[in-house]
Design a protein around this motif. Structure first.
Motif, PDB file in Angstrom:
ATOM      1  N   THR A  13      33.928  31.104  29.802  1.00 10.75           N
ATOM      2  CA  THR A  13      34.471  29.776  29.498  1.00 10.75           C
ATOM      3  C   THR A  13      34.496  29.497  27.996  1.00 10.75           C
ATOM      4  OG1 THR A  13      32.291  28.769  29.838  1.00 10.75           O
ATOM      5  CG2 THR A  13      33.800  28.792  31.713  1.00 10.75           C
ATOM      6  N   ASP A  14      33.680  30.205  27.219  1.00 12.75           N
ATOM      7  CA  ASP A  14      33.706  30.016  25.765  1.00 12.75           C
ATOM      8  C   ASP A  14      34.942  30.649  25.135  1.00 12.75           C
ATOM      9  OD1 ASP A  14      31.341  28.559  25.654  1.00 12.75           O
ATOM     10  OD2 ASP A  14      30.110  30.347  25.369  1.00 12.75           O
ATOM     11  N   THR A  15      35.269  31.862  25.572  1.00 10.73           N
ATOM     12  CA  THR A  15      36.414  32.570  24.992  1.00 10.73           C
ATOM     13  C   THR A  15      37.700  32.344  25.779  1.00 10.73           C
ATOM     14  OG1 THR A  15      36.031  34.595  26.269  1.00 10.73           O
ATOM     15  CG2 THR A  15      34.903  34.408  24.128  1.00 10.73           C
ATOM     16  N   GLY A  16      37.563  31.913  27.040  1.00 10.72           N
ATOM     17  CA  GLY A  16      38.727  31.734  27.894  1.00 10.72           C
ATOM     18  C   GLY A  16      39.340  33.052  28.330  1.00 10.72           C
ATOM     19  N   GLU A  17      38.504  34.103  28.403  1.00 10.85           N
ATOM     20  CA  GLU A  17      39.028  35.425  28.748  1.00 10.85           C
ATOM     21  C   GLU A  17      38.358  36.011  29.982  1.00 10.85           C
ATOM     22  OE1 GLU A  17      40.565  36.979  24.429  1.00 10.85           O
ATOM     23  OE2 GLU A  17      38.777  37.897  25.261  1.00 10.85           O
ATOM     24  N   TRP A  18      39.144  36.831  30.670  1.00  5.61           N
ATOM     25  CA  TRP A  18      38.681  37.606  31.817  1.00  5.61           C
ATOM     26  C   TRP A  18      38.278  38.989  31.329  1.00  5.61           C
ATOM     27  CZ3 TRP A  18      38.556  35.236  36.541  1.00  5.61           C
ATOM     28  CH2 TRP A  18      39.309  34.074  36.686  1.00  5.61           C
ATOM     29  N   ASP A  19      37.287  39.605  32.011  1.00  6.45           N
ATOM     30  CA  ASP A  19      36.876  40.957  31.641  1.00  6.45           C
ATOM     31  C   ASP A  19      36.196  41.623  32.830  1.00  6.45           C
ATOM     32  OD1 ASP A  19      36.580  43.177  30.030  1.00  6.45           O
ATOM     33  OD2 ASP A  19      34.969  42.353  28.808  1.00  6.45           O
ATOM     34  N   ILE A  20      36.178  42.946  32.826  1.00  6.44           N
ATOM     35  CA  ILE A  20      35.420  43.707  33.814  1.00  6.44           C
ATOM     36  C   ILE A  20      33.957  43.644  33.386  1.00  6.44           C
ATOM     37  CG2 ILE A  20      35.036  45.966  34.860  1.00  6.44           C
ATOM     38  CD1 ILE A  20      37.987  46.608  34.227  1.00  6.44           C
ATOM     39  N   ASN A  53      34.879  59.757  39.553  1.00  8.50           N
ATOM     40  CA  ASN A  53      35.136  59.833  40.974  1.00  8.50           C
ATOM     41  C   ASN A  53      36.504  59.222  41.277  1.00  8.50           C
ATOM     42  OD1 ASN A  53      34.993  59.769  43.760  1.00  8.50           O
ATOM     43  ND2 ASN A  53      33.006  58.751  43.848  1.00  8.50           N
ATOM     44  N   ASP A  54      37.356  59.975  41.940  1.00 12.55           N
ATOM     45  CA  ASP A  54      38.654  59.473  42.419  1.00 12.55           C
ATOM     46  C   ASP A  54      39.468  58.810  41.298  1.00 12.55           C
ATOM     47  OD1 ASP A  54      40.455  59.172  44.651  1.00 12.55           O
ATOM     48  OD2 ASP A  54      39.905  57.052  44.739  1.00 12.55           O
ATOM     49  N   ASN A  55      39.412  59.408  40.092  1.00 12.45           N
ATOM     50  CA  ASN A  55      40.144  58.883  38.929  1.00 12.45           C
ATOM     51  C   ASN A  55      39.809  57.421  38.636  1.00 12.45           C
ATOM     52  OD1 ASN A  55      41.566  61.293  38.315  1.00 12.45           O
ATOM     53  ND2 ASN A  55      42.965  60.855  40.011  1.00 12.45           N
ATOM     54  N   ASP A  56      38.541  57.047  38.788  1.00 15.70           N
ATOM     55  CA  ASP A  56      38.146  55.657  38.579  1.00 15.70           C
ATOM     56  C   ASP A  56      38.429  55.184  37.160  1.00 15.70           C
ATOM     57  OD1 ASP A  56      36.624  53.266  39.805  1.00 15.70           O
ATOM     58  OD2 ASP A  56      35.650  53.575  37.861  1.00 15.70           O
ATOM     59  N   ASP A  57      38.364  56.075  36.184  1.00 15.83           N
ATOM     60  CA  ASP A  57      38.666  55.670  34.806  1.00 15.83           C
ATOM     61  C   ASP A  57      40.105  55.185  34.691  1.00 15.83           C
ATOM     62  OD1 ASP A  57      39.441  58.334  35.307  1.00 15.83           O
ATOM     63  OD2 ASP A  57      39.308  58.872  33.194  1.00 15.83           O
ATOM     64  N   ASP A  58      41.019  55.823  35.388  1.00 14.44           N
ATOM     65  CA  ASP A  58      42.425  55.399  35.388  1.00 14.44           C
ATOM     66  C   ASP A  58      42.592  54.077  36.137  1.00 14.44           C
ATOM     67  OD1 ASP A  58      45.277  55.822  34.897  1.00 14.44           O
ATOM     68  OD2 ASP A  58      45.409  56.178  37.062  1.00 14.44           O
ATOM     69  N   THR A  59      41.914  53.947  37.265  1.00 13.70           N
ATOM     70  CA  THR A  59      41.981  52.719  38.056  1.00 13.70           C
ATOM     71  C   THR A  59      41.431  51.537  37.260  1.00 13.70           C
ATOM     72  OG1 THR A  59      41.721  54.024  40.071  1.00 13.70           O
ATOM     73  CG2 THR A  59      41.323  51.664  40.257  1.00 13.70           C
ATOM     74  N   TYR A  64      42.021  46.746  33.615  1.00 18.48           N
ATOM     75  CA  TYR A  64      41.775  46.218  32.274  1.00 18.48           C
ATOM     76  C   TYR A  64      43.098  45.815  31.599  1.00 18.48           C
ATOM     77  CZ  TYR A  64      40.059  45.726  27.534  1.00 18.48           C
ATOM     78  OH  TYR A  64      39.765  45.228  26.291  1.00 18.48           O
ATOM     79  N   SER A  65      44.134  46.630  31.767  1.00 18.67           N
ATOM     80  CA  SER A  65      45.447  46.298  31.203  1.00 18.67           C
ATOM     81  C   SER A  65      46.000  45.014  31.813  1.00 18.67           C
ATOM     82  CB  SER A  65      46.435  47.445  31.431  1.00 18.67           C
ATOM     83  OG  SER A  65      46.053  48.578  30.697  1.00 18.67           O
ATOM     84  N   ALA A  66      45.806  44.833  33.111  1.00 15.45           N
ATOM     85  CA  ALA A  66      46.264  43.609  33.771  1.00 15.45           C
ATOM     86  C   ALA A  66      45.491  42.396  33.256  1.00 15.45           C
ATOM     87  CB  ALA A  66      46.108  43.739  35.286  1.00 15.45           C
ATOM     88  N   LEU A  70      46.795  38.965  31.438  1.00  8.93           N
ATOM     89  CA  LEU A  70      46.362  37.652  31.900  1.00  8.93           C
ATOM     90  C   LEU A  70      45.741  36.857  30.757  1.00  8.93           C
ATOM     91  CD1 LEU A  70      45.875  35.672  34.265  1.00  8.93           C
ATOM     92  CD2 LEU A  70      43.708  36.849  34.646  1.00  8.93           C
ATOM     93  N   ASN A  71      44.935  37.506  29.941  1.00  6.37           N
ATOM     94  CA  ASN A  71      44.271  36.819  28.831  1.00  6.37           C
ATOM     95  C   ASN A  71      45.260  36.292  27.793  1.00  6.37           C
ATOM     96  OD1 ASN A  71      41.698  37.073  29.862  1.00  6.37           O
ATOM     97  ND2 ASN A  71      41.309  39.001  28.819  1.00  6.37           N
ATOM     98  N   LYS A  72      46.389  36.942  27.646  1.00  9.36           N
ATOM     99  CA  LYS A  72      47.391  36.462  26.688  1.00  9.36           C
ATOM    100  C   LYS A  72      47.973  35.131  27.128  1.00  9.36           C
ATOM    101  CE  LYS A  72      48.754  40.878  24.772  1.00  9.36           C
ATOM    102  NZ  LYS A  72      49.846  41.813  24.552  1.00  9.36           N
ATOM    103  N   GLY A  73      47.959  34.864  28.440  1.00  8.92           N
ATOM    104  CA  GLY A  73      48.506  33.624  28.940  1.00  8.92           C
ATOM    105  C   GLY A  73      47.490  32.503  29.054  1.00  8.92           C
ATOM    106  N   VAL A  74      46.225  32.822  28.803  1.00  6.83           N
ATOM    107  CA  VAL A  74      45.171  31.825  28.920  1.00  6.83           C
ATOM    108  C   VAL A  74      44.958  31.155  27.575  1.00  6.83           C
ATOM    109  CG1 VAL A  74      42.703  31.486  29.354  1.00  6.83           C
ATOM    110  CG2 VAL A  74      44.005  33.071  30.780  1.00  6.83           C
ATOM    111  N   THR A  75      44.941  29.835  27.575  1.00  5.95           N
ATOM    112  CA  THR A  75      44.654  29.120  26.345  1.00  5.95           C
ATOM    113  C   THR A  75      43.216  28.674  26.354  1.00  5.95           C
ATOM    114  OG1 THR A  75      45.370  27.023  27.292  1.00  5.95           O
ATOM    115  CG2 THR A  75      47.025  28.304  26.087  1.00  5.95           C
TER     116      THR A  75
END
Length: 79
Positions: A13-20, A53-59, A64-66, A70-75
């Protein structure tokens, strides 16, 4: 063989950003974030020696890209 990848996504809520939230994954899921539907067992994403495991780094990278999009649209109302 089918596997389901689980991630904990948090919103700051401080930065207004989503993250893993890998710290929460470690704490609450004991790093077992992949469910193997064939064996009924939970598995770790990182296998060691740069292997995932199962290409988890790619998944995770796709999620993360999504989140970046999303973060670009959050004010941030705190600015």
């Amino acid at each position: 063989m089918s596997k389901k990848h689980y991630f904990i996504v948090s919103f700051d809520t401080d930065t207004g950003e989503w993250d893993i939230d890998t710290d929460a994954e470690t704490k609450f899921l004991d790093n077992e974030t992949i469910y193997n539907t064939e064996t009924g067992q939970w598995e770790t994403a990182y296998l060691g020696d740069g292997k995932y495991n199962d290409n988890d780094d790619d998944t995770a990278g796709k999620l993360y890209s999504a989140l970046k999009i999303l973060n670009k649209g959050v004010t941030n109302d705190n600015d």
